[in-house]
Write a protein that holds these residues in place. Structure first.
Motif, PDB file in Angstrom:
ATOM      1  N   ASP A 131       0.960  -1.205   0.133  1.00 21.47           N
ATOM      2  CA  ASP A 131      -0.044   0.040  -0.155  1.00 21.47           C
ATOM      3  C   ASP A 131       1.042   1.353   0.048  1.00 21.47           C
ATOM      4  OD1 ASP A 131      -2.594  -1.215  -0.182  1.00 21.47           O
ATOM      5  OD2 ASP A 131      -3.129  -0.919   2.063  1.00 21.47           O
ATOM      6  N   CYS A 132       1.820   1.210   0.886  1.00 25.39           N
ATOM      7  CA  CYS A 132       2.901   2.343   0.867  1.00 25.39           C
ATOM      8  C   CYS A 132       3.483   2.626  -0.397  1.00 25.39           C
ATOM      9  CB  CYS A 132       3.842   2.222   2.145  1.00 25.39           C
ATOM     10  SG  CYS A 132       2.998   2.359   3.718  1.00 25.39           S
ATOM     11  N   LEU A 133       4.237   1.579  -0.871  1.00 22.99           N
ATOM     12  CA  LEU A 133       4.576   1.829  -2.453  1.00 22.99           C
ATOM     13  C   LEU A 133       3.762   2.162  -3.374  1.00 22.99           C
ATOM     14  CD1 LEU A 133       7.002  -1.474  -2.311  1.00 22.99           C
ATOM     15  CD2 LEU A 133       7.692   0.715  -1.874  1.00 22.99           C
ATOM     16  N   LEU A 134       2.564   1.522  -3.476  1.00 26.54           N
ATOM     17  CA  LEU A 134       1.747   2.154  -4.502  1.00 26.54           C
ATOM     18  C   LEU A 134       1.118   3.431  -4.393  1.00 26.54           C
ATOM     19  CD1 LEU A 134      -0.141  -1.363  -4.764  1.00 26.54           C
ATOM     20  CD2 LEU A 134       1.295  -0.332  -6.410  1.00 26.54           C
ATOM     21  N   VAL A 135       1.044   3.895  -3.055  1.00 30.54           N
ATOM     22  CA  VAL A 135       0.354   5.264  -3.108  1.00 30.54           C
ATOM     23  C   VAL A 135       1.575   6.299  -3.269  1.00 30.54           C
ATOM     24  CG1 VAL A 135       0.924   5.593  -0.499  1.00 30.54           C
ATOM     25  CG2 VAL A 135      -0.855   6.795  -1.451  1.00 30.54           C
ATOM     26  N   LEU A 136       2.819   5.852  -3.170  1.00 29.77           N
ATOM     27  CA  LEU A 136       4.123   6.730  -3.568  1.00 29.77           C
ATOM     28  C   LEU A 136       4.020   6.566  -4.948  1.00 29.77           C
ATOM     29  CD1 LEU A 136       6.587   5.913  -0.714  1.00 29.77           C
ATOM     30  CD2 LEU A 136       5.210   7.982  -0.798  1.00 29.77           C
ATOM     31  N   GLY A 137       3.822   5.393  -5.548  1.00 30.98           N
ATOM     32  CA  GLY A 137       3.900   5.454  -7.063  1.00 30.98           C
ATOM     33  C   GLY A 137       2.927   6.413  -7.726  1.00 30.98           C
ATOM     34  N   PHE A 138       1.801   6.184  -6.994  1.00 35.41           N
ATOM     35  CA  PHE A 138       0.812   7.265  -7.647  1.00 35.41           C
ATOM     36  C   PHE A 138       1.193   8.560  -7.655  1.00 35.41           C
ATOM     37  CE2 PHE A 138      -3.347   9.448  -6.763  1.00 35.41           C
ATOM     38  CZ  PHE A 138      -3.802   9.399  -8.105  1.00 35.41           C
ATOM     39  N   TRP A 139       1.684   8.877  -6.400  1.00 33.97           N
ATOM     40  CA  TRP A 139       2.046  10.408  -6.014  1.00 33.97           C
ATOM     41  C   TRP A 139       3.195  10.689  -7.093  1.00 33.97           C
ATOM     42  CZ3 TRP A 139       3.928  12.289  -0.760  1.00 33.97           C
ATOM     43  CH2 TRP A 139       4.024  13.550  -0.455  1.00 33.97           C
ATOM     44  N   TRP A 140       4.071  10.224  -7.004  1.00 32.55           N
ATOM     45  CA  TRP A 140       5.178  10.371  -7.856  1.00 32.55           C
ATOM     46  C   TRP A 140       5.044  10.079  -9.424  1.00 32.55           C
ATOM     47  CZ3 TRP A 140       8.648   8.253  -3.580  1.00 32.55           C
ATOM     48  CH2 TRP A 140       8.816   8.715  -2.476  1.00 32.55           C
ATOM     49  N   GLY A 141       4.284   9.136  -9.603  1.00 36.02           N
ATOM     50  CA  GLY A 141       3.871   8.843 -11.316  1.00 36.02           C
ATOM     51  C   GLY A 141       3.037   9.777 -11.913  1.00 36.02           C
TER      52      GLY A 141
ATOM     53  N   GLY B  81       0.680   9.593 -16.037  1.00 37.78           N
ATOM     54  CA  GLY B  81       0.236   8.660 -17.002  1.00 37.78           C
ATOM     55  C   GLY B  81      -0.269   7.439 -16.516  1.00 37.78           C
ATOM     56  N   ALA B  82      -0.193   6.647 -17.460  1.00 39.96           N
ATOM     57  CA  ALA B  82      -0.681   4.998 -17.156  1.00 39.96           C
ATOM     58  C   ALA B  82      -0.019   4.481 -15.994  1.00 39.96           C
ATOM     59  CB  ALA B  82      -0.354   4.311 -18.547  1.00 39.96           C
ATOM     60  N   TRP B  83       1.162   5.000 -15.555  1.00 38.82           N
ATOM     61  CA  TRP B  83       1.891   4.335 -14.410  1.00 38.82           C
ATOM     62  C   TRP B  83       0.941   4.685 -13.123  1.00 38.82           C
ATOM     63  CZ3 TRP B  83       4.643   0.643 -12.196  1.00 38.82           C
ATOM     64  CH2 TRP B  83       5.241   0.732 -11.118  1.00 38.82           C
ATOM     65  N   ALA B  84       0.679   5.848 -12.946  1.00 38.05           N
ATOM     66  CA  ALA B  84      -0.006   6.518 -11.916  1.00 38.05           C
ATOM     67  C   ALA B  84      -1.222   5.844 -11.683  1.00 38.05           C
ATOM     68  CB  ALA B  84      -0.083   8.011 -12.007  1.00 38.05           C
ATOM     69  N   VAL B  85      -1.857   5.543 -12.933  1.00 39.45           N
ATOM     70  CA  VAL B  85      -3.431   4.966 -12.928  1.00 39.45           C
ATOM     71  C   VAL B  85      -3.020   3.240 -12.453  1.00 39.45           C
ATOM     72  CG1 VAL B  85      -5.334   4.100 -14.264  1.00 39.45           C
ATOM     73  CG2 VAL B  85      -4.192   6.185 -14.519  1.00 39.45           C
ATOM     74  N   VAL B  86      -2.029   2.506 -12.970  1.00 40.42           N
ATOM     75  CA  VAL B  86      -1.655   1.332 -12.563  1.00 40.42           C
ATOM     76  C   VAL B  86      -1.496   1.076 -10.951  1.00 40.42           C
ATOM     77  CG1 VAL B  86      -0.150  -0.710 -12.835  1.00 40.42           C
ATOM     78  CG2 VAL B  86      -1.032   0.485 -14.944  1.00 40.42           C
ATOM     79  N   CYS B  87      -0.797   2.184 -10.508  1.00 40.09           N
ATOM     80  CA  CYS B  87      -0.642   2.180  -9.183  1.00 40.09           C
ATOM     81  C   CYS B  87      -1.728   2.249  -8.398  1.00 40.09           C
ATOM     82  CB  CYS B  87       0.507   3.077  -8.828  1.00 40.09           C
ATOM     83  SG  CYS B  87       2.237   2.875  -9.286  1.00 40.09           S
ATOM     84  N   VAL B  88      -2.510   3.351  -8.457  1.00 42.17           N
ATOM     85  CA  VAL B  88      -3.637   3.452  -7.737  1.00 42.17           C
ATOM     86  C   VAL B  88      -4.844   2.441  -7.751  1.00 42.17           C
ATOM     87  CG1 VAL B  88      -5.117   4.907  -9.453  1.00 42.17           C
ATOM     88  CG2 VAL B  88      -5.090   5.454  -6.872  1.00 42.17           C
ATOM     89  N   VAL B  89      -4.898   1.857  -8.974  1.00 41.56           N
ATOM     90  CA  VAL B  89      -5.894   0.747  -9.265  1.00 41.56           C
ATOM     91  C   VAL B  89      -5.507  -0.514  -8.454  1.00 41.56           C
ATOM     92  CG1 VAL B  89      -6.665  -0.983 -10.814  1.00 41.56           C
ATOM     93  CG2 VAL B  89      -6.874   1.248 -11.245  1.00 41.56           C
TER      94      VAL B  89
END
Length: 391
Positions: free
Chosen positions: A282-292, A294-302
């Protein structure tokens, strides 16, 4: 075959009851334009019709433990479903914002009592080995309720009731009364008598109550917080036109996760490693959404939604798999109180911070910061079972 049918019937009843943890709350968003137009409500009041019941989940959890102690888990659940059905149906006759909010609070109180009553019933209705499956089943019903109410209200229910939002609320609300009668059917593995001695209040000094409640709060904070602020976040990134698709997959992944847990619950519930992995992901993915972007941010939040749903099922299933049946109600109430207070306060703080700074992305400081704080809690979680197989 005769031995399978009663168990299937109990699981079906748990699933149907789980629907009413979310259906009465999330039927409001698709109906809100019709309600707002007829009653001349502003956006704040319309929003409160959804957020007020969530707040009641925190306020009403401890009274729910008292109801379980006095009425037994089955009696408390039946009473709660009556409150949910009546409170939700009365919204269909409300003529002002205050009356609408009042009966919504009543409905929310009923759902708050349901939350600890359902896990308290699991060790009474199912064998010890089936408790984790029972938790996954009613949680699947709860998460399916989010989709059923939001997805069927406008295309199916509204045409059937000739566009009346009031009648649509009755259609969704009154079947809960049928469940009240159905709840009398399952036999208990052990007596479910009201407890006349003290012991309904959660033990706030027990560190495990706080650990589990705060970790549960992380899952709910990320889900409710991102759901509430997704429009602002996507608007700030200039991709607001993707909101419908992002929200669809964000919510749908919770349903998929709940189906996975129907199979995996038996293996994962009661173990620290799956909880720790979910918290860290969860921590890695919310940071991925924050710092990412385009498509990468969407993949992280999903993916975050999928992971937080697994964590939710793991945490909700912990108590009935760990403690004796007569302790499940009050310990669950303590965890739900802490978890839902956190999930109400943290997104609110994130919104205040964003409004103050003028940057919607600052919401993620609060959400990711809280998620990071739960890693040491999960790391130090010590789980042991004092529950006994039901006879």
């Amino acid at each position: 075959m005769a031995a399978i049918r009663p168990r299937f019937g109990v699981l079906l009843l748990l699933w149907l009851t789980g629907l009413y943890l979310r259906v009465p709350v999330l039927v409001i968003p698709p109906l809100s334009p019709f309600i707002g137009d007829e009653l001349s409500l502003d956006s704040t009041t319309l929003g409160a019709l959804t957020t007020l019941p969530v707040l009641m989940l925190a306020i009403g959890a401890v009274p729910g433990a008292l109801a379980i102690a006095r009425l037994g888990a089955r009696g408390a659940l039946m009473m709660a479903l009556v409150l949910v059905a009546i409170g939700s149906a009365l919204r269909g006759v409300a003529e002002s914002d205050l009356s609408l909010l009042g009966v919504s609070a009543l409905m929310g109180l009923g759902i708050a009592v349901m939350q600890p009553a359902l896990p308290a019933l699991l060790p009474r209705w199912l064998s010890y080995e089936q408790v984790a499956l029972g938790s996954a089943v009613y949680m699947n019903g709860m998460l399916m309720g989010e989709f059923i109410s939001a997805g069927l209200t406008l295309p199916v229910v509204m045409p059937l009731v000739e566009g009346s939002w009031r009648a649509a609320l009755w259609v969704w609300s009154l079947p809960a009364l049928l469940l009240v009668f159905a709840l009398k059917w399952p036999r208990d593995h052990e007596p479910d008598q009201p407890v006349r001695r003290p012991g309904w209040m959660p033990d706030w000094r027990h560190p495990l109550v706080w650990q589990m409640g705060l970790i549960l709060g992380s899952s709910s904070t990320l889900f409710f917080g991102l759901n509430a602020h997704m429009a602002s976040l996507l608007k700030a990134r200039g991709v607001l036109d993707a909101l419908d698709q992002v929200l669809f997959w964000f919510n749908f992944m919770q349903v998929l996760a709940s189906f996975l847990m129907l199979k995996a619950a038996h293996y994962w519930v009661g173990k620290r490693l799956p909880i720790l992995l979910c918290v860290m992901l969860d921590c890695l993915l919310v940071l991925g959404f924050w710092w990412g972007s385009g498509a990468w941010a969407v993949v992280c939040v999903v993916a975050l939604s999928f992971c937080s749903a697994i964590l939710l099922v793991l945490m909700v299933s912990l108590v009935p798999s760990m403690v004796p049946a007569d302790e499940v109600g009050r310990m669950s109430a303590g965890c739900f109180t802490i978890g839902y207070v956190v999930s109400f306060v943290m997104p609110l703080l994130g919104g205040i911070l964003a409004d103050t700074s003028g940057d919607a992305e600052d919401i993620l400081w609060v959400l990711s910061g809280y998620a990071l704080l739960t890693i040491p809690l999960a790391w130090r979680l010590r789980l042991h079972s004092s529950a006994h197989p039901a006879g």
